[in-house]
Each structure stands twice: as structure tokens, then as C-alpha cells.
Scaffold this motif. Structure first.
Motif, PDB file in Angstrom:
ATOM      1  N   GLY A 209     -36.873  13.992  72.788  1.00  0.00           N
ATOM      2  CA  GLY A 209     -36.866  14.763  73.988  1.00  0.00           C
ATOM      3  C   GLY A 209     -36.483  13.933  75.344  1.00  0.00           C
ATOM      4  N   THR A 210     -36.151  12.766  74.972  1.00  0.00           N
ATOM      5  CA  THR A 210     -35.555  12.131  76.240  1.00  0.00           C
ATOM      6  C   THR A 210     -33.880  12.443  76.364  1.00  0.00           C
ATOM      7  OG1 THR A 210     -34.797  10.179  75.116  1.00  0.00           O
ATOM      8  CG2 THR A 210     -37.028   9.863  75.863  1.00  0.00           C
ATOM      9  N   MET A 211     -33.363  13.173  75.569  1.00  0.00           N
ATOM     10  CA  MET A 211     -31.943  13.371  75.687  1.00  0.00           C
ATOM     11  C   MET A 211     -31.671  14.631  76.436  1.00  0.00           C
ATOM     12  SD  MET A 211     -30.680  11.857  72.028  1.00  0.00           S
ATOM     13  CE  MET A 211     -31.716  10.458  71.302  1.00  0.00           C
ATOM     14  N   MET A 212     -32.243  14.799  77.533  1.00  0.00           N
ATOM     15  CA  MET A 212     -31.906  15.981  78.572  1.00  0.00           C
ATOM     16  C   MET A 212     -30.622  15.882  79.418  1.00  0.00           C
ATOM     17  SD  MET A 212     -34.651  17.896  77.724  1.00  0.00           S
ATOM     18  CE  MET A 212     -34.494  17.729  75.970  1.00  0.00           C
ATOM     19  N   ASP A 213     -30.331  16.639  80.035  1.00  0.00           N
ATOM     20  CA  ASP A 213     -29.384  16.866  80.928  1.00  0.00           C
ATOM     21  C   ASP A 213     -29.171  15.825  81.854  1.00  0.00           C
ATOM     22  OD1 ASP A 213     -28.533  19.231  79.780  1.00  0.00           O
ATOM     23  OD2 ASP A 213     -29.047  20.641  81.321  1.00  0.00           O
ATOM     24  N   ILE A 214     -30.300  15.447  82.381  1.00  0.00           N
ATOM     25  CA  ILE A 214     -30.383  14.662  83.614  1.00  0.00           C
ATOM     26  C   ILE A 214     -30.000  13.216  83.273  1.00  0.00           C
ATOM     27  CG2 ILE A 214     -32.849  13.636  83.208  1.00  0.00           C
ATOM     28  CD1 ILE A 214     -33.394  14.090  86.427  1.00  0.00           C
ATOM     29  N   VAL A 215     -29.945  12.615  81.803  1.00  0.00           N
ATOM     30  CA  VAL A 215     -29.517  11.412  81.709  1.00  0.00           C
ATOM     31  C   VAL A 215     -28.181  11.209  81.049  1.00  0.00           C
ATOM     32  CG1 VAL A 215     -32.040  10.836  81.199  1.00  0.00           C
ATOM     33  CG2 VAL A 215     -30.617  11.608  79.449  1.00  0.00           C
ATOM     34  N   THR A 216     -27.454  12.422  80.967  1.00  0.00           N
ATOM     35  CA  THR A 216     -26.152  12.436  80.632  1.00  0.00           C
ATOM     36  C   THR A 216     -25.189  11.516  81.618  1.00  0.00           C
ATOM     37  OG1 THR A 216     -25.503  14.457  81.480  1.00  0.00           O
ATOM     38  CG2 THR A 216     -26.268  14.402  79.225  1.00  0.00           C
ATOM     39  N   SER A 217     -24.020  10.981  80.742  1.00  0.00           N
ATOM     40  CA  SER A 217     -23.091  10.346  81.544  1.00  0.00           C
ATOM     41  C   SER A 217     -21.690  11.010  81.354  1.00  0.00           C
ATOM     42  CB  SER A 217     -22.849   8.891  81.163  1.00  0.00           C
ATOM     43  OG  SER A 217     -23.981   8.326  81.623  1.00  0.00           O
TER      44      SER A 217
ATOM     45  N   ASN B 133     -24.529  18.742  45.385  1.00  0.00           N
ATOM     46  CA  ASN B 133     -25.111  19.982  46.107  1.00  0.00           C
ATOM     47  C   ASN B 133     -25.856  19.447  47.348  1.00  0.00           C
ATOM     48  OD1 ASN B 133     -25.453  22.806  46.366  1.00  0.00           O
ATOM     49  ND2 ASN B 133     -27.848  22.284  45.768  1.00  0.00           N
ATOM     50  N   ASN B 134     -26.775  18.498  47.345  1.00  0.00           N
ATOM     51  CA  ASN B 134     -27.572  18.143  48.341  1.00  0.00           C
ATOM     52  C   ASN B 134     -26.821  17.733  49.521  1.00  0.00           C
ATOM     53  OD1 ASN B 134     -30.113  19.024  47.592  1.00  0.00           O
ATOM     54  ND2 ASN B 134     -30.352  16.959  46.446  1.00  0.00           N
ATOM     55  N   LEU B 135     -25.572  17.135  49.209  1.00  0.00           N
ATOM     56  CA  LEU B 135     -24.815  16.369  50.015  1.00  0.00           C
ATOM     57  C   LEU B 135     -24.091  17.499  50.807  1.00  0.00           C
ATOM     58  CD1 LEU B 135     -23.095  13.434  48.527  1.00  0.00           C
ATOM     59  CD2 LEU B 135     -24.575  13.479  50.325  1.00  0.00           C
ATOM     60  N   LYS B 136     -23.770  18.615  50.309  1.00  0.00           N
ATOM     61  CA  LYS B 136     -23.012  19.767  50.822  1.00  0.00           C
ATOM     62  C   LYS B 136     -23.748  20.447  51.856  1.00  0.00           C
ATOM     63  CE  LYS B 136     -19.894  20.070  47.147  1.00  0.00           C
ATOM     64  NZ  LYS B 136     -19.402  21.276  45.727  1.00  0.00           N
ATOM     65  N   THR B 137     -25.268  20.511  51.593  1.00  0.00           N
ATOM     66  CA  THR B 137     -26.135  21.106  52.460  1.00  0.00           C
ATOM     67  C   THR B 137     -26.815  20.190  53.254  1.00  0.00           C
ATOM     68  OG1 THR B 137     -27.788  21.056  50.989  1.00  0.00           O
ATOM     69  CG2 THR B 137     -26.339  23.015  50.709  1.00  0.00           C
ATOM     70  N   ALA B 138     -26.448  19.037  53.570  1.00  0.00           N
ATOM     71  CA  ALA B 138     -27.130  18.062  54.498  1.00  0.00           C
ATOM     72  C   ALA B 138     -26.975  18.764  55.953  1.00  0.00           C
ATOM     73  CB  ALA B 138     -26.514  16.740  54.567  1.00  0.00           C
ATOM     74  N   HIS B 139     -27.955  18.448  56.702  1.00  0.00           N
ATOM     75  CA  HIS B 139     -28.166  18.667  58.100  1.00  0.00           C
ATOM     76  C   HIS B 139     -28.434  17.600  59.006  1.00  0.00           C
ATOM     77  CE1 HIS B 139     -29.368  21.162  61.521  1.00  0.00           C
ATOM     78  NE2 HIS B 139     -30.166  20.283  61.776  1.00  0.00           N
ATOM     79  N   TYR B 140     -27.534  17.696  59.928  1.00  0.00           N
ATOM     80  CA  TYR B 140     -27.665  16.464  60.799  1.00  0.00           C
ATOM     81  C   TYR B 140     -28.148  17.082  62.373  1.00  0.00           C
ATOM     82  CZ  TYR B 140     -24.262  15.055  57.353  1.00  0.00           C
ATOM     83  OH  TYR B 140     -23.340  14.929  56.379  1.00  0.00           O
ATOM     84  N   TYR B 141     -29.183  16.381  62.733  1.00  0.00           N
ATOM     85  CA  TYR B 141     -29.631  16.821  64.041  1.00  0.00           C
ATOM     86  C   TYR B 141     -28.810  16.303  65.193  1.00  0.00           C
ATOM     87  CZ  TYR B 141     -32.848  17.595  67.964  1.00  0.00           C
ATOM     88  OH  TYR B 141     -33.477  17.999  69.098  1.00  0.00           O
ATOM     89  N   ALA B 142     -28.471  17.301  66.168  1.00  0.00           N
ATOM     90  CA  ALA B 142     -27.901  16.943  67.407  1.00  0.00           C
ATOM     91  C   ALA B 142     -28.381  17.452  68.563  1.00  0.00           C
ATOM     92  CB  ALA B 142     -26.466  17.627  67.198  1.00  0.00           C
ATOM     93  N   PRO B 143     -28.513  16.604  69.852  1.00  0.00           N
ATOM     94  CA  PRO B 143     -28.987  17.052  70.805  1.00  0.00           C
ATOM     95  C   PRO B 143     -28.249  18.122  71.691  1.00  0.00           C
ATOM     96  CG  PRO B 143     -28.071  15.015  71.432  1.00  0.00           C
ATOM     97  CD  PRO B 143     -27.867  15.409  69.876  1.00  0.00           C
ATOM     98  N   HIS B 144     -28.872  19.019  72.263  1.00  0.00           N
ATOM     99  CA  HIS B 144     -28.200  20.211  73.120  1.00  0.00           C
ATOM    100  C   HIS B 144     -28.625  19.943  74.716  1.00  0.00           C
ATOM    101  CE1 HIS B 144     -26.492  23.077  69.877  1.00  0.00           C
ATOM    102  NE2 HIS B 144     -26.827  21.801  69.499  1.00  0.00           N
ATOM    103  N   GLY B 145     -29.354  19.085  74.931  1.00  0.00           N
ATOM    104  CA  GLY B 145     -29.715  18.830  76.436  1.00  0.00           C
ATOM    105  C   GLY B 145     -30.629  19.958  76.898  1.00  0.00           C
ATOM    106  N   GLY B 146     -30.512  20.232  78.129  1.00  0.00           N
ATOM    107  CA  GLY B 146     -31.454  21.125  78.676  1.00  0.00           C
ATOM    108  C   GLY B 146     -32.386  20.112  79.625  1.00  0.00           C
TER     109      GLY B 146
END
Length: 283
Positions: A41-49, A4-17
Motif C-alpha cells: 500500500g505504500t507503492m502509490m503514484d506519489i512516491v515514484t521517481s 505445471n505450477n511453475l507455468k502458472t506462477a503469479h507475480y504481484y506487481a504494483p500499479h500505483g494510484g
């Protein structure tokens, strides 16, 4: 960890900005001789490739082979918009890949066969594979992509591709921890065809790595969920979901999961191969 815990596991993903001009500049980001910490907080739009032959896609490059630091792998977080993807995702023939989906739905076509991956989905892609990537959904998909040059050994076969999901794997508890420290293994540790491992490590609140691990394996650790205090070389640093830790070989490491929920991270390490000897300049 229960099903049950596996089915509800949450994974953080960056969205930029971009942060506002009023935000203070001080953060936890640090690069040392033995480790680097890239806070979320370092995963902003300005550092994408942007990558060749990838459409409607951008990437946060978390690590790359760096002489004198960690030299075996590169790790990206990929963000693919609807109908985006690539017919030529990998340009290095000798590169193997591992993919882990943290948000959305991803379709990988391997040798003409389609595989639909959802959150928690994992794929291993052998070197010299014929594969394509597409987001056929109506929402962005975000996934980790770890790349490594495969180290072929005479007499040992190259591992085959496979697809699975974390929820379909029973975590292996660490001995003498009553299941409070467990590892979800995508590959059998004794399968010598593989020269790298990707796992998910889970700590219950209050669980610890009770000694300073010091070993030859390089690490990429991306925090999927929760928070902890991590010992990196001589420093105690606070980490939380979305942070990335990049560790060179022999960096001492330990941690304490402070709660209130589980502390979980995606872990890369190089394994199962002899250490290369001698200087290439002396040959």
C-alpha cells in the motif's frame, strides 16, 4: 515445485494510484534499526521517481545504500509504458544489475543482440555492459532491477551476462523439508565470479524457517505470491504479496507460511567476498 505450477506462477506487481481521502492512515509500514517493511500500500503514484535517460518510465525505489543500515545494493520496481525504455539505463560504470520481470514483456538489447523477456524472466547484466531496454509491446511492463557495485577480485573473472526464466529452472529443496521449502537459484552458489545472488524462495502452506537466521548477508525480500508471518529481529509481522522487506546484516529472521496457497518471494543477498577491514578515514 512441479513444472505445471511453475507455468502458472503469479507475480504481484504494483500499479500505483492514490488512496481515497476516506482511507485510514494506519498501516504496517515500519523502519527500525535492523529492518524496514514497505507494504504494497505504500507503492502509490506519489512516491515514484523518474530516472535520467529513461522514457515513459517511472520507478518505485525500494532500497538504496544507507550508511549504518544495508549498504550493498539498491532495488527498484520499474514500470515502462509501451514504446518506453532507455538507451542508457545504467550510468555507473562499475554497477552490475539483475532484472526480474513480474508483468508484461521486456526487450533487452545487449551488445547488439536482442533478448525478449516475459513474466518470470531473469537477466544478469555485468558491469560496463553495452545494453538498452525497450517495451515493444502494447501494455506496460513491470520488473525488478537490483543494482550493486561489482567487487572485482584479482584472478577471478567478471561473470558473463545471461538470460533465463524461472520456469526453466528446477527448484532445489531444502534438506529434511520434503520439498516444502525450496529455492530457485539463477546462479550456482559456488560460482565465485558472482558477488550477489538473486533467488526465488518458495514455501508450501505450513512450512517454516524453523530458527532465527542471523548472518552477515543483507537482504531485499519482495513477496511475489501468498502471505506469511515473518519474524524480523524481535517482531512478528504479517506480510503478503506486494510487500518488501529490507534487512540489514545480522537481522534475525524466520517465517511461517500460513497458506492457503504458496508463499514465494524474490530474494537478494550479497555473497562470496571478504569483509572489508578498517575505516576509510584512517587511510
Amino acid at each position: 515445485m512441479s513444472d505445471n505450477n511453475l507455468k502458472t506462477a503469479h507475480y504481484y506487481a504494483p500499479h500505483g494510484g492514490q488512496p481515497p481521502q476516506t482511507q485510514i492512515m494506519t498501516d504496517r509500514a515500519v523502519f527500525t534499526e535492523s529492518y524496514a517493511l514497505l507494504p504494497k500500500g505504500t507503492m502509490m503514484d506519489i512516491v515514484t521517481s523518474y530516472l535520467p535517460f529513461w522514457d515513459k518510465t517511472r520507478a518505485w525505489v525500494l532500497s538504496r545504500p544507507l550508511s549504518g543500515f544495508a549498504e550493498t545494493f539498491s532495488q527498484y520496481i520499474m514500470e515502462v509504458q509501451p514504446q518506453g525504455g532507455s538507451d542508457k539505463p545504467e550510468l555507473e560504470k562499475g554497477a552490475e544489475g539483475a532484472i526480474f520481470v513480474v508483468e508484461g514483456e521486456l526487450t533487452i538489447t545487449l551488445s547488439g543482440q536482442q533478448h525478449i523477456m516475459n513474466e518470470g524472466g531473469f537477466a544478469f547484466i555485468p558491469p560496463a555492459s553495452d545494453w538498452q531496454v525497450k517495451n515493444n509491446s502494447d501494455k506496460p511492463v513491470r520488473f525488478h532491477w537490483v543494482r550493486k557495485l561489482y567487487e572485482q577480485v584479482e584472478g577471478i573473472d567478471v561473470p558473463k551476462a545471461f538470460f533465463t526464466n524461472e520456469k526453466d529452472i528446477t527448484p532445489s529443496p531444502m534438506a529434511h523439508t520434503e520439498g516444502k521449502w525450496a529455492t530457485t537459484r539463477f546462479v550456482d552458489p559456488q560460482d565465485l565470479r558472482h558477488d550477489m545472488h538473486m533467488t526465488i524462495v518458495t514455501f508450501e502452506p505450513g512450512a517454516v524457517i524453523p530458527f532465527a537466521e542471523t548472518h552477515v548477508m543483507e537482504h531485499g525480500l519482495y513477496v511475489l505470491e501468498g502471505k506469511a508471518v515473518y519474524r524480523l529481529n524481535k517482531d512478528w509481522v504479517e506480510v503478503e504479496a506486494g510487500d518488501f522487506m529490507w534487512l540489514r546484516a545480522f537481522c534475525p529472521q524466520a517465517c511461517y507460511a500460513g497458506g492457503p496457497g504458496k508463499f514465494r518471494y524474490l530474494l537478494y543477498k550479497d555473497v562470496n567476498r571478504h569483509m572489508k577491514l578498517g575505516s576509510p578515514f584512517a587511510r
